[in-house]
Design a protein around this motif. Structure first.
Motif, PDB file in Angstrom:
ATOM      1  N   LEU A 116      -7.967   7.240  -2.404  1.00  0.00           N
ATOM      2  CA  LEU A 116      -6.623   7.590  -1.935  1.00  0.00           C
ATOM      3  C   LEU A 116      -5.801   8.082  -3.115  1.00  0.00           C
ATOM      4  O   LEU A 116      -5.502   7.310  -4.028  1.00  0.00           O
ATOM      5  CB  LEU A 116      -5.964   6.380  -1.271  1.00  0.00           C
ATOM      6  CG  LEU A 116      -6.782   5.697  -0.163  1.00  0.00           C
ATOM      7  CD1 LEU A 116      -6.000   4.535   0.435  1.00  0.00           C
ATOM      8  CD2 LEU A 116      -7.200   6.688   0.907  1.00  0.00           C
ATOM      9  N   HIS A 161       0.845  -1.201   0.000  1.00  0.00           N
ATOM     10  CA  HIS A 161       0.000   0.000   0.000  1.00  0.00           C
ATOM     11  C   HIS A 161       0.874   1.243   0.000  1.00  0.00           C
ATOM     12  O   HIS A 161       1.957   1.259   0.595  1.00  0.00           O
ATOM     13  CB  HIS A 161      -0.925  -0.003   1.214  1.00  0.00           C
ATOM     14  CG  HIS A 161      -2.026  -1.010   1.100  1.00  0.00           C
ATOM     15  ND1 HIS A 161      -3.114  -0.826   0.288  1.00  0.00           N
ATOM     16  CD2 HIS A 161      -2.182  -2.224   1.677  1.00  0.00           C
ATOM     17  CE1 HIS A 161      -3.904  -1.874   0.372  1.00  0.00           C
ATOM     18  NE2 HIS A 161      -3.359  -2.741   1.211  1.00  0.00           N
ATOM     19  N   ILE A 212     -10.607  -0.526  -1.133  1.00  0.00           N
ATOM     20  CA  ILE A 212      -9.611   0.544  -1.164  1.00  0.00           C
ATOM     21  C   ILE A 212      -9.441   0.993  -2.611  1.00  0.00           C
ATOM     22  O   ILE A 212      -9.176   0.179  -3.494  1.00  0.00           O
ATOM     23  CB  ILE A 212      -8.266   0.050  -0.586  1.00  0.00           C
ATOM     24  CG1 ILE A 212      -8.473  -0.459   0.847  1.00  0.00           C
ATOM     25  CG2 ILE A 212      -7.212   1.156  -0.652  1.00  0.00           C
ATOM     26  CD1 ILE A 212      -7.308  -1.250   1.399  1.00  0.00           C
ATOM     27  N   SER A 226     -17.317   6.388  -1.743  1.00  0.00           N
ATOM     28  CA  SER A 226     -16.134   5.949  -0.988  1.00  0.00           C
ATOM     29  C   SER A 226     -14.992   6.938  -1.143  1.00  0.00           C
ATOM     30  O   SER A 226     -14.861   7.584  -2.189  1.00  0.00           O
ATOM     31  CB  SER A 226     -15.664   4.579  -1.495  1.00  0.00           C
ATOM     32  OG  SER A 226     -16.592   3.593  -1.165  1.00  0.00           O
ATOM     33  N   ILE A 279     -12.552   5.982   5.582  1.00  0.00           N
ATOM     34  CA  ILE A 279     -11.299   5.618   4.924  1.00  0.00           C
ATOM     35  C   ILE A 279     -10.972   4.193   5.352  1.00  0.00           C
ATOM     36  O   ILE A 279     -10.909   3.905   6.550  1.00  0.00           O
ATOM     37  CB  ILE A 279     -10.168   6.593   5.308  1.00  0.00           C
ATOM     38  CG1 ILE A 279     -10.512   7.999   4.818  1.00  0.00           C
ATOM     39  CG2 ILE A 279      -8.834   6.117   4.747  1.00  0.00           C
ATOM     40  CD1 ILE A 279      -9.595   9.077   5.330  1.00  0.00           C
ATOM     41  N   PRO A 280     -10.803   3.286   4.394  1.00  0.00           N
ATOM     42  CA  PRO A 280     -10.604   1.880   4.737  1.00  0.00           C
ATOM     43  C   PRO A 280      -9.226   1.610   5.332  1.00  0.00           C
ATOM     44  O   PRO A 280      -8.271   2.343   5.102  1.00  0.00           O
ATOM     45  CB  PRO A 280     -10.764   1.161   3.401  1.00  0.00           C
ATOM     46  CG  PRO A 280     -10.379   2.191   2.395  1.00  0.00           C
ATOM     47  CD  PRO A 280     -10.800   3.518   2.966  1.00  0.00           C
ATOM     48  N   TYR A 333      -7.347   3.491  -5.135  1.00  0.00           N
ATOM     49  CA  TYR A 333      -6.195   4.362  -5.369  1.00  0.00           C
ATOM     50  C   TYR A 333      -6.357   5.061  -6.705  1.00  0.00           C
ATOM     51  O   TYR A 333      -6.823   4.469  -7.690  1.00  0.00           O
ATOM     52  CB  TYR A 333      -4.885   3.550  -5.435  1.00  0.00           C
ATOM     53  CG  TYR A 333      -4.347   3.127  -4.101  1.00  0.00           C
ATOM     54  CD1 TYR A 333      -3.645   4.009  -3.290  1.00  0.00           C
ATOM     55  CD2 TYR A 333      -4.508   1.817  -3.661  1.00  0.00           C
ATOM     56  CE1 TYR A 333      -3.136   3.611  -2.072  1.00  0.00           C
ATOM     57  CE2 TYR A 333      -3.988   1.412  -2.439  1.00  0.00           C
ATOM     58  CZ  TYR A 333      -3.309   2.311  -1.658  1.00  0.00           C
ATOM     59  OH  TYR A 333      -2.794   1.912  -0.448  1.00  0.00           O
ATOM     60  N   ASP A 375     -12.503  -4.545   3.212  1.00  0.00           N
ATOM     61  CA  ASP A 375     -12.063  -3.166   2.983  1.00  0.00           C
ATOM     62  C   ASP A 375     -11.936  -2.945   1.476  1.00  0.00           C
ATOM     63  O   ASP A 375     -11.140  -3.622   0.813  1.00  0.00           O
ATOM     64  CB  ASP A 375     -10.712  -2.908   3.657  1.00  0.00           C
ATOM     65  CG  ASP A 375     -10.821  -2.895   5.157  1.00  0.00           C
ATOM     66  OD1 ASP A 375     -11.650  -2.128   5.684  1.00  0.00           O
ATOM     67  OD2 ASP A 375     -10.095  -3.660   5.817  1.00  0.00           O
ATOM     68  N   VAL A 402      -8.635  -4.109  -3.658  1.00  0.00           N
ATOM     69  CA  VAL A 402      -7.799  -2.927  -3.841  1.00  0.00           C
ATOM     70  C   VAL A 402      -7.816  -2.565  -5.327  1.00  0.00           C
ATOM     71  O   VAL A 402      -7.364  -3.343  -6.162  1.00  0.00           O
ATOM     72  CB  VAL A 402      -6.355  -3.175  -3.361  1.00  0.00           C
ATOM     73  CG1 VAL A 402      -5.532  -1.901  -3.503  1.00  0.00           C
ATOM     74  CG2 VAL A 402      -6.345  -3.676  -1.924  1.00  0.00           C
ATOM     75  N   GLN A 435      -9.506  -7.603   1.483  1.00  0.00           N
ATOM     76  CA  GLN A 435      -9.487  -6.330   0.765  1.00  0.00           C
ATOM     77  C   GLN A 435      -9.775  -6.532  -0.721  1.00  0.00           C
ATOM     78  O   GLN A 435      -9.376  -7.542  -1.301  1.00  0.00           O
ATOM     79  CB  GLN A 435      -8.118  -5.660   0.873  1.00  0.00           C
ATOM     80  CG  GLN A 435      -7.641  -5.396   2.268  1.00  0.00           C
ATOM     81  CD  GLN A 435      -6.211  -4.864   2.293  1.00  0.00           C
ATOM     82  OE1 GLN A 435      -5.524  -4.797   1.286  1.00  0.00           O
ATOM     83  NE2 GLN A 435      -5.750  -4.506   3.478  1.00  0.00           N
ATOM     84  N   THR A 493      -5.778  -0.245   5.519  1.00  0.00           N
ATOM     85  CA  THR A 493      -4.880  -0.945   4.599  1.00  0.00           C
ATOM     86  C   THR A 493      -4.276  -2.174   5.272  1.00  0.00           C
ATOM     87  O   THR A 493      -3.468  -2.871   4.675  1.00  0.00           O
ATOM     88  CB  THR A 493      -3.755  -0.015   4.091  1.00  0.00           C
ATOM     89  OG1 THR A 493      -3.043   0.497   5.213  1.00  0.00           O
ATOM     90  CG2 THR A 493      -4.320   1.121   3.270  1.00  0.00           C
TER      91      THR A 493
END
Length: 167
Positions: free
Chosen positions: A116, A36, A91, A113, A52-53, A93, A89, A62, A60, A55
């Motif tokens: 990041l 991450h 996530i 959501s 915010i999930p 990016y 989670d 991702v 997950q 890491t």
């Protein structure tokens, strides 16, 4: 009559399989650790309703993207899966050119959501070998990449259930 060996269908099939396996090899699954980004900024808008999930979570999904076009993985129907699987989670990016466009896109599309913003491109550098790739979603179990999947796949719900049942 002599058969041409140049256009042998079996040879073409074997070559295609070899090339496909080679591209999978570039982004291996089955135990490679997920790295991450450490230097990120969480982007939230008024429509953001999820936290915010973590890491560090055991389960997950991702997702990484550099794109906000209609082909972006952010455009998939994530909300139902996020709501129905709070133990996972999710996530997201993003390492596109600017956060102003990202904030506008998040608001316009009512994306619920946080995303990041990977400031230094760490996530792509550390996890994605094919540098031409602009979007990917990893299925992660206990810090290791075990599969690729996203809501555009017809078996995504099954993938999520299997992720949770592997404990």
């Amino acid at each position: 009559m002599r058969k041409s060996r140049i256009f042998n269908p079996t040879l073409i099939l074997v070559c295609c399989l070899f090339l496909k396996c080679g591209s999978v090899e570039n982004n291996k699954i089955g135990g490679n650790p997920i790295y991450h980004a450490q230097n990120f900024r969480a982007i939230v808008v008024p429509q953001t309703k999820h936290k915010i999930p973590s890491t560090n979570g055991q389960h997950q999904i991702v997702t990484y993207t550099t794109s906000l076009t209609k082909w972006s993985f952010l455009n998939f129907a994530w909300e139902e899966y996020i709501v129905n699987h709070p133990e996972i989670d999710f996530i997201f990016y993003y390492s596109g050119a600017d956060t102003v466009a990202l904030k506008e896109w998040l608001s316009l599309n009512k994306f619920s959501s946080p995303v990041l913003f990977d400031i230094d491109g760490e996530f792509k550098r550390d996890n994605i070998k094919d540098k031409k790739l602009t979007s990917i979603s990893f299925v992660v179990k206990k810090g290791s990449i075990i599969d690729f999947s996203n809501p555009s796949q017809p078996d995504f719900e099954k993938v999520l259930r299997e992720l949770l049942s592997q404990d």
